[in-house]
Structures are given as C-alpha cells and as structure tokens.
Design a protein around this motif. Structure first.
Motif, PDB file in Angstrom:
ATOM      1  N   VAL A 295     -20.780 -27.966  13.913  1.00 46.54           N
ATOM      2  CA  VAL A 295     -19.679 -28.868  14.242  1.00 46.54           C
ATOM      3  C   VAL A 295     -19.186 -28.570  15.655  1.00 46.54           C
ATOM      4  O   VAL A 295     -19.441 -27.497  16.196  1.00 46.54           O
ATOM      5  N   GLU A 296     -18.495 -29.543  16.217  1.00 50.00           N
ATOM      6  CA  GLU A 296     -17.830 -29.380  17.505  1.00 50.00           C
ATOM      7  C   GLU A 296     -16.335 -29.201  17.268  1.00 50.00           C
ATOM      8  O   GLU A 296     -15.802 -29.655  16.243  1.00 50.00           O
ATOM      9  N   PRO A 297     -15.630 -28.556  18.197  1.00 46.78           N
ATOM     10  CA  PRO A 297     -14.182 -28.355  18.013  1.00 46.78           C
ATOM     11  C   PRO A 297     -13.415 -29.656  17.802  1.00 46.78           C
ATOM     12  O   PRO A 297     -12.378 -29.655  17.140  1.00 46.78           O
ATOM     13  N   SER A 298     -13.920 -30.752  18.361  1.00 50.50           N
ATOM     14  CA  SER A 298     -13.207 -32.033  18.251  1.00 50.50           C
ATOM     15  C   SER A 298     -13.541 -32.799  16.975  1.00 50.50           C
ATOM     16  O   SER A 298     -12.982 -33.875  16.733  1.00 50.50           O
ATOM     17  N   ASP A 299     -14.447 -32.268  16.156  1.00 51.74           N
ATOM     18  CA  ASP A 299     -14.862 -32.988  14.949  1.00 51.74           C
ATOM     19  C   ASP A 299     -13.728 -33.093  13.938  1.00 51.74           C
ATOM     20  O   ASP A 299     -12.982 -32.136  13.715  1.00 51.74           O
ATOM     21  N   GLN A 300     -13.642 -34.273  13.327  1.00 56.34           N
ATOM     22  CA  GLN A 300     -12.767 -34.478  12.175  1.00 56.34           C
ATOM     23  C   GLN A 300     -13.631 -34.331  10.929  1.00 56.34           C
ATOM     24  O   GLN A 300     -14.602 -35.061  10.743  1.00 56.34           O
ATOM     25  N   LEU A 301     -13.281 -33.358  10.067  1.00 55.12           N
ATOM     26  CA  LEU A 301     -14.120 -33.056   8.909  1.00 55.12           C
ATOM     27  C   LEU A 301     -13.520 -33.608   7.623  1.00 55.12           C
ATOM     28  O   LEU A 301     -12.306 -33.630   7.437  1.00 55.12           O
ATOM     29  N   GLY A 302     -14.396 -34.044   6.755  1.00 53.80           N
ATOM     30  CA  GLY A 302     -13.980 -34.530   5.446  1.00 53.80           C
ATOM     31  C   GLY A 302     -15.189 -34.605   4.542  1.00 53.80           C
ATOM     32  O   GLY A 302     -16.273 -34.116   4.865  1.00 53.80           O
ATOM     33  N   PHE A 303     -15.013 -35.214   3.377  1.00 54.87           N
ATOM     34  CA  PHE A 303     -16.109 -35.373   2.429  1.00 54.87           C
ATOM     35  C   PHE A 303     -16.355 -36.858   2.196  1.00 54.87           C
ATOM     36  O   PHE A 303     -15.421 -37.660   2.148  1.00 54.87           O
ATOM     37  N   LYS A 304     -17.621 -37.212   2.035  1.00 54.42           N
ATOM     38  CA  LYS A 304     -17.984 -38.607   1.771  1.00 54.42           C
ATOM     39  C   LYS A 304     -17.532 -39.014   0.374  1.00 54.42           C
ATOM     40  O   LYS A 304     -17.077 -40.135   0.156  1.00 54.42           O
ATOM     41  N   GLU A 305     -17.665 -38.098  -0.572  1.00 50.02           N
ATOM     42  CA  GLU A 305     -17.266 -38.367  -1.947  1.00 50.02           C
ATOM     43  C   GLU A 305     -15.767 -38.089  -2.142  1.00 50.02           C
ATOM     44  O   GLU A 305     -15.145 -37.409  -1.316  1.00 50.02           O
ATOM     45  N   ASN A 306     -15.209 -38.594  -3.216  1.00 55.97           N
ATOM     46  CA  ASN A 306     -13.827 -38.270  -3.581  1.00 55.97           C
ATOM     47  C   ASN A 306     -13.826 -36.908  -4.272  1.00 55.97           C
ATOM     48  O   ASN A 306     -14.374 -36.760  -5.366  1.00 55.97           O
ATOM     49  N   ILE A 307     -13.240 -35.911  -3.615  1.00 57.65           N
ATOM     50  CA  ILE A 307     -13.269 -34.539  -4.121  1.00 57.65           C
ATOM     51  C   ILE A 307     -11.872 -34.118  -4.580  1.00 57.65           C
ATOM     52  O   ILE A 307     -10.896 -34.265  -3.848  1.00 57.65           O
ATOM     53  N   GLU A 308     -11.789 -33.597  -5.821  1.00 61.91           N
ATOM     54  CA  GLU A 308     -10.521 -33.103  -6.379  1.00 61.91           C
ATOM     55  C   GLU A 308     -10.762 -31.743  -7.034  1.00 61.91           C
ATOM     56  O   GLU A 308     -11.875 -31.424  -7.440  1.00 61.91           O
TER      57      GLU A 308
END
Length: 443
Positions: A141-154
């Motif tokens: 990843v790069e420092p400017s990356d916005q990270l998340g998940f493609k699926e709905n994670i709970e």
C-alpha cells in the motif's frame, strides 16, 4: 391480674408441631435432585454439595478453554426423597462427571461475518479486530491509500463450543486462501508461475492473490507457495488518487502491398506518441490493480500516426517452395531433418546460446504456447496456406495463444527444456499436417 394460657392450647400447639416436623421429615426429602431445563440429570447428597460440584466443573472447563465458560441450560436444585442414599446418591466426582456429560458448555467467542455469513470464529473481539488489521497490512500500500473491504465485514459476539474457535495462524491462512485446508507447493528448478499455474489448474492471478508479496518474475528454488482454487475470503480494497505524466499511444495506418509476403512490413513514417498529464483514481484489490478511472487530464501534445506497409501475399507451402522464411535465431544447423538414432527427427536443431532471442520466421497467428512433454516449452504459429512452424525447448515464452505476430518478432528465448541435451532451438515446418525439412523454406 396475670393471665395464663390454657393447658389444652399448649398441648394442642405441641401436638401440631410434632405432626408438622414428622410430615417434613417424611416428604421434604433426604437428597437433592439437579435438574437441567426441568429434567433430572443427577442426584446429590444436598444442595450445597450439588452447587459446589457445578462450580468446580465450570472452573475446570474455564481453565481448560483459557477463557470464561458457562452452560446454556437452566439448572435448578430440588429436594427429593430417596429410598437408599448409599445406592442412589452420587459421590462428588461422579456428580461432576454426570453433570459434565449432561450439560452443554459454551464459551464466548467472536465471529467474523462476511456478507452476513459467519466465516471465521476467533476467541474474542480483540483477536478478530487484530486479524482484520493484519489483513489490511498484508498487501503493498501507499501512505495515501484509503483501505477498506469489498465485502460487508462485521464482528459478532457469539457463544461457541469449547475448542471450536480457530487459532490465529489458521485464521490468517483461511482469510487468504478462502479455506482452512492449506495446500503447499515448493518451487523447483526451472519453475515459472505460468508452469505452476498450468500444473495445478489455478489461475496465475489467483496464486498471486493468495501469496501476498509474491513477485511472479522472481521465484526462488524451495520457495513455498500456498495454493487454493477458492478466492480469498475477504478482499482488501485500496484506492488512491495519483497524477502522472505519460505518453499517449499513437495509431497505426496500415496499407497492403502485393510485393511483400504476409508478415513482412515496411515503416514509411514512424509514429510519435503524444504527452499528457493525467490524474487517476486507482483501485487495487488484494494488491492487484482492478480499476483506473481518469479524473482529469491535460494534453500537452497530440500523437502522430505511424504509416506502415504490410505484405499481402499469403504463402502457399509445398516441398521445395520458394517461400522465404526468416532464420529464427543465430546459429547454424547442428542436427538435420531425417532419421536420427533409429527414429525420425522431424525438424532441425539450431545451435544458439541460452537466453538468445527466438523470432517468428513469418507473420501469422499463435496456435499453441506452453509446455508440451519432450518439446519442453514451445510455440506454434500458423502462417496460412497450410504452413505451421514449431519452436521447441524454449526457456521463456513471450507469445500467448491467439496472438498475431509479425515476421522477425521475438516470441521466446532459447533454452533446454524438455528432452534436451543442451541449449538449442528445435524448429519444425509442418505443411498440411506433415513435417517437412525447414531448410526447404529457409534462404
């Protein structure tokens, strides 16, 4: 004046108490029944003993699990009367064993839900959060990356059977491989990712997905790869915006000339790429780019079209043909077409150094590219007119099935794969399905 209670009343109360105590002794019980959801599961000497046995049992289960354990049934203690205390009442250890087998013990756990379905069970919420945080750190990843998940994670708090929760290392493999069945492959000498992909019938991108940090171009001997035909359980999505200076591809204007063979070409004027500054929104899933959206661009110069003349004559292949094929590599003939060592040698072997270029002898379409037994890594090209050329024992392949290639275009590198005694190129010319001597077609 002092009043006295009549003697007959005192006698009556005494008689009542005597009868009551007799009835209590007869019906209140001499033992304690332990009930789970209304069903008797054990008989104890008394309620104190029963409660102590249950408390010790819960304490033991908690120590065994390493975290708090509780039973899910509703437990009650009821006084009963038994005929034979020695025979009907369980001793302390038997009492604990009976309750252990009759009660359902659960422990608190944390489930990771993927799109509403429970996929991974861990011992607590903190461990589940640590796993998801680790997963986001796995891929570049790069420092400017916005990270998340493609699926709905709970993360959900659940009660689970003792021992049902995964250990952390197994959970890490499961989210990467999509399964808790870990299959390993050890890289051997000469392996490429393409070879491994074909051997195990798993797409190359899938192998990269399940092996974070893998460089497909730099495999090392004894390197261990984790393989799974299933997709990773959770997809890490990284998005970022980036502004770059880049070239604009030029178009090619092609004219055909009957004076040239199919696959030959002459560049009349070279194309010149344009230049632009462009801002992209780049999306990567599990480390691989899956989307590139142009947000803004400034064109600094327009591209210039390339003018090319290509051959239009389709070759008609026949023995002794005057068709002019290009030499596929540097080096002379070291083994001719014909009988060799008691069997037919259906091509010629050309002496060439390991890793030197192999080029298409004429323009055509790639009809096969990959590993083929004794041929090792090979490429086959159809040139039209019934002519097919085969290039074998390559160390690398640069052409894919269905590619159109031009005369003189590099399609691979000389090697020694398959049944080969050393680096060389094996070349075949096949006309109408029958092998013919390539020297009949070479200048």
């Amino acid at each position: 004046m002092k009043q006295t209670i009549p003697r007959r009343i005192v006698i009556g109360v005494a008689l009542y108490l005597t009868v009551a105590l007799s009835l209590y002794a007869a019906f209140a019980g001499n033992a304690c029944a332990v009930k789970a959801n209304g069903t008797v599961i054990a008989i104890a000497a008394d309620q104190t003993t029963a409660k102590k046995a249950l408390a010790e049992l819960v304490e033991y289960k908690t120590g065994e699990a390493g975290r708090t354990v509780s039973y899910i049934e509703k437990v009650s203690f009821v006084g009963i009367r038994v005929k034979d205390k020695a025979e009907d009442i369980l001793d302390f250890e038997e009492l604990k064993a009976q309750m252990s087998s009759a009660l359902t013990f659960k422990t608190q756990g944390a489930a990771i839900l993927v799109n509403g379905e429970e996929k991974v069970l861990l011992k607590d919420r903190q461990e589940a959060e640590t796993l998801l945080g680790w997963l986001k750190s796995v891929y570049p990843v790069e420092p400017s990356d916005q990270l998340g998940f493609k699926e709905n994670i709970e993360i959900a708090d659940v009660f689970a059977d003792i021992g049902e929760a995964m250990d952390f290392e197994t959970a890490k493999k499961m989210v990467l491989l999509g399964t808790n069945k870990i299959v390993q492959y050890t890289v051997k000498d000469g392996d490429t990712l393409w070879d491994i992909s074909r051997a195990v019938h798993i797409d190359q991108d899938q192998i990269v997905f399940t092996n974070p940090g893998l460089n497909p171009e730099d495999l090392s001997i004894d390197q261990v790869l984790y393989l799974s035909q299933e997709a990773p359980l959770i997809t890490v999505v990284a998005t970022r915006e980036v502004t770059v200076d880049e070239k604009i591809a030029y178009s090619v204007n092609v004219k055909y000339d009957d004076g040239l063979l199919l696959g030959e070409k002459v560049i009349i004027s070279e194309g010149i790429p344009g230049e632009r500054t462009v801002t992209y929104r780049i999306t990567r899933e599990n480390g691989l780019e899956t989307g590139r959206e142009v947000l803004n661009q400034v064109v600094r110069s327009e591209p210039k079209t390339e003018e090319v003349v290509k051959g239009a004559i389709t070759m008609v292949a026949s023995r002794g043909s005057s068709v002019r094929l290009a030499w596929p590599c540097d080096g002379g003939v070291v083994s001719s077409f014909g009988m060799r060592w008691g069997r037919m040698h259906e091509g010629i072997d050309l002496d060439a150094s390991y890793g030197s270029d192999v080029v298409a002898v004429a323009g055509g379409t790639v009809v096969d590219a990959g590993w083929d037994g004794g041929y090792g890594m090979k490429v086959e090209i159809s040139h039209g007119g019934g002519l097919v050329t085969r290039y074998a024992h390559l160390s690398k392949i640069y052409a894919d099935l269905g590619d159109s290639v031009d005369r003189g275009e590099t399609i691979g590198l000389v090697g020694s794969t398959g049944n080969s005694t050393g680096p060389h190129l094996h070349l075949e010319t096949i006309v109408g399905g029958e092998p013919q001597d390539p020297l009949d077609f070479l200048p």
